[in-house]
Write a protein that holds these residues in place. Sequence first.
Motif, mmCIF file in Angstrom:
data_model
loop_
_atom_site.group_PDB
_atom_site.id
_atom_site.type_symbol
_atom_site.label_atom_id
_atom_site.label_comp_id
_atom_site.label_asym_id
_atom_site.label_seq_id
_atom_site.Cartn_x
_atom_site.Cartn_y
_atom_site.Cartn_z
ATOM 1 N N GLY A 1 9.925 1.723 3.541
ATOM 2 C CA GLY A 1 8.547 1.145 3.708
ATOM 3 C C GLY A 1 7.762 1.066 2.465
ATOM 4 O O GLY A 1 7.034 0.496 2.405
ATOM 5 N N ALA B 1 -8.312 7.526 2.864
ATOM 6 C CA ALA B 1 -6.819 7.318 3.127
ATOM 7 C C ALA B 1 -6.050 8.335 2.295
ATOM 8 O O ALA B 1 -4.837 8.574 2.557
ATOM 9 N N HIS C 1 12.371 17.682 17.247
ATOM 10 C CA HIS C 1 11.178 17.663 18.301
ATOM 11 C C HIS C 1 11.560 17.321 19.403
ATOM 12 O O HIS C 1 11.497 16.389 20.254
ATOM 13 N N PRO D 1 0.777 -1.114 -0.157
ATOM 14 C CA PRO D 1 -0.080 0.055 0.065
ATOM 15 C C PRO D 1 0.785 1.223 -0.092
ATOM 16 O O PRO D 1 2.016 1.309 0.601
ATOM 17 N N GLY E 1 1.242 -0.940 6.808
ATOM 18 C CA GLY E 1 0.702 -1.485 5.641
ATOM 19 C C GLY E 1 1.085 -3.016 5.587
ATOM 20 O O GLY E 1 1.044 -3.908 4.574
ATOM 21 N N ASN F 1 4.079 8.445 -0.409
ATOM 22 C CA ASN F 1 5.478 8.159 -0.633
ATOM 23 C C ASN F 1 6.667 8.883 -0.179
ATOM 24 O O ASN F 1 7.742 9.267 -0.803
ATOM 25 N N THR F 2 6.299 9.283 0.952
ATOM 26 C CA THR F 2 7.218 10.402 1.875
ATOM 27 C C THR F 2 7.946 9.514 2.909
ATOM 28 O O THR F 2 8.775 10.160 3.699
ATOM 29 N N GLY F 3 7.630 8.404 3.284
ATOM 30 C CA GLY F 3 8.058 7.658 4.337
ATOM 31 C C GLY F 3 9.587 7.613 4.210
ATOM 32 O O GLY F 3 10.263 7.688 3.045
ATOM 33 N N LEU F 4 10.480 7.421 5.426
ATOM 34 C CA LEU F 4 11.940 7.865 5.226
ATOM 35 C C LEU F 4 12.566 6.274 5.705
ATOM 36 O O LEU F 4 13.697 6.481 6.042
ATOM 37 N N ALA G 1 2.061 13.899 2.091
ATOM 38 C CA ALA G 1 1.791 12.865 2.852
ATOM 39 C C ALA G 1 0.296 12.713 2.817
ATOM 40 O O ALA G 1 -0.553 13.772 3.080
ATOM 41 N N MET G 2 0.069 11.399 2.807
ATOM 42 C CA MET G 2 -1.496 11.428 2.994
ATOM 43 C C MET G 2 -2.025 10.623 4.329
ATOM 44 O O MET G 2 -1.454 9.929 5.130
ATOM 45 N N GLY H 1 5.655 14.632 14.128
ATOM 46 C CA GLY H 1 5.631 16.023 13.811
ATOM 47 C C GLY H 1 5.754 17.162 14.615
ATOM 48 O O GLY H 1 6.217 16.682 15.865
#
Length: 468
Positions: A78, A109, A376, A68, A199, A72-75, A137-138, A149
């Motif tokens: 994955g 989603a 953060h 899934p 996912g 596609n901004t995952g770091l 990002a979704m 964040g």
Amino acid sequence: MSSDLITRLTQTLDPKAWSTDPGELEGHISDWRGRYKGASPLLLKPGSTAEVSAILARCNEAGIAVLPQGGNTGLVGGSTPQGEVVISLKRMNAVRAVDADNESLTCEAGAVLETVQGAAAEAGKLFPLSLGAQGSAMIGGLISTNAGGVHVLRYGMMRELVLGLEAVLPDGRVISDLSGLRKDNTGYDLKQLFIGAEGTLGVVTAATLKLFARPASTAVAVCAVDDPAAAVALLRHMKDTTGSVAAFELMPKTGLDLVVAHVPGARHPLAGDPAWSVLIELTSAEADRAPSLMEEALGSAFEKALLTDAVIAQSQAQAKEFWALRESIPEGEKVHGKAAKHDVSVPVSRMAAFMGEAIKLAEDADPDIMVIAFGHVGDGNVHFNVAAKTAGAGEDFITRIKPVTAKIYDLVDAHHGSISAEHGVGILKQAEFVRRKPVEAEIMGRIKAALDPNHIMNPRVLLGPKSS
Ligand SMILES: Cc1cc2nc3c(=O)[nH]c(=O)nc-3n(C[C@H](O)[C@H](O)[C@H](O)COP(=O)(O)OP(=O)(O)OC[C@H]3O[C@@H](n4cnc5c(N)ncnc54)[C@H](O)[C@@H]3O)c2cc1C
């Protein structure tokens, strides 16, 4: 994958719901950082939960692995396929309803975070999740990585912001709870399984999210501090004296220098370019109160020598400028070259000691190392990134300093921290995760086997291939 199989998978789907065009696939097979390059025979783009259900049932029956994908901004690698069929949620992007009385918003989603924030604002409410990739990002991806964040300090991570969700199981069955209840004690809270699952258990298709009152006033300041220990002391002071810290972000000179060098129009906010600064955001339910609160709190912090200089944004535009500097650090780093990134957390009370020790071990390890530790800190989360001083480093730099990465993770353990604060495990941290948490990994494996017995859901991430 044979063309027969592709035909079997796609024959009843809307033509808009799939593609084998290499040009279109291109944007779905590598990651934002440019560290992973993959491949996929087929891009599926379902337009409804029913379509996701039909797709998964067919893939499950045929034993076809799927991945899934949201923005596609995952770091952590994955969301990069290595032969899996990609299921992109990008067409399922509707905000279905905003319920201001219930302080909730229901969306699909594929809704982009910025769109959701905007829909909440239009209804006079706040959806507080906020991060650098919010234009792409979704919601499904943010849920599946339990994103954090800059406002976790006040509102919590995604796990705390989801009231209910809809997900399709690998066999095509749908579980759905989008009623927006705050109280529902009917057994296990199954939605929590999908939050942070990357996912591996099913496809999240929709969610009902928590909204909040919008603050009546906001103030943003950048303060110079001597070191990370002073930053932690300032955090405590700001929390104790204002009770309304919404964000507290550490910014090192090393990171801001790269922003100023590579992002057009960016400039250092404080004279003398201090080695360390923090960005503070305060909010208030009273109109005009936040700026005076900020002034009072920073004034008393100055008297206590907790900071050496400060500038309070005088307009919304200036506040945005300060935030842009903070949010551009990953971009500045990316242009400079490859870096080893460590998204780690420790208890806030151990942050100063951890940072002191980690910086020393990294700098002692290699004369060409530059530490860019930012983020953060108010949540005990720092992106402890290690770059080469010399611009243009490639993957070989990351390989060369692998021993430094191992030592940083050992130090995180010694300070009772986590090797993944907010980005997840993916491919990047799989071995480190399983080695550190063997019992938890074994239990997670059993949960996965119960929900996904054919191991088709994003089978390489988090726990790794079935045989391992
Ligand atoms: C500049 C920048 C700044 C960032 N800042 C932060 C930050 O401050 N805090 C933070 O937490 N993260 C941050 N990130 C990381 C990233 O934005 C988050 O991990 C985000 O949650 C990923 O969302 P996505 O839609 O892009 O998901 P993707 O990258 O597409 O996918 C991420 C994972 O979720 C799975 N997935 C995606 N959609 C679904 C779905 N519908 N159902 C089931 N599984 C799904 C994928 O298989 C994959 O494992 C940042 C990234 C960038 C590039």
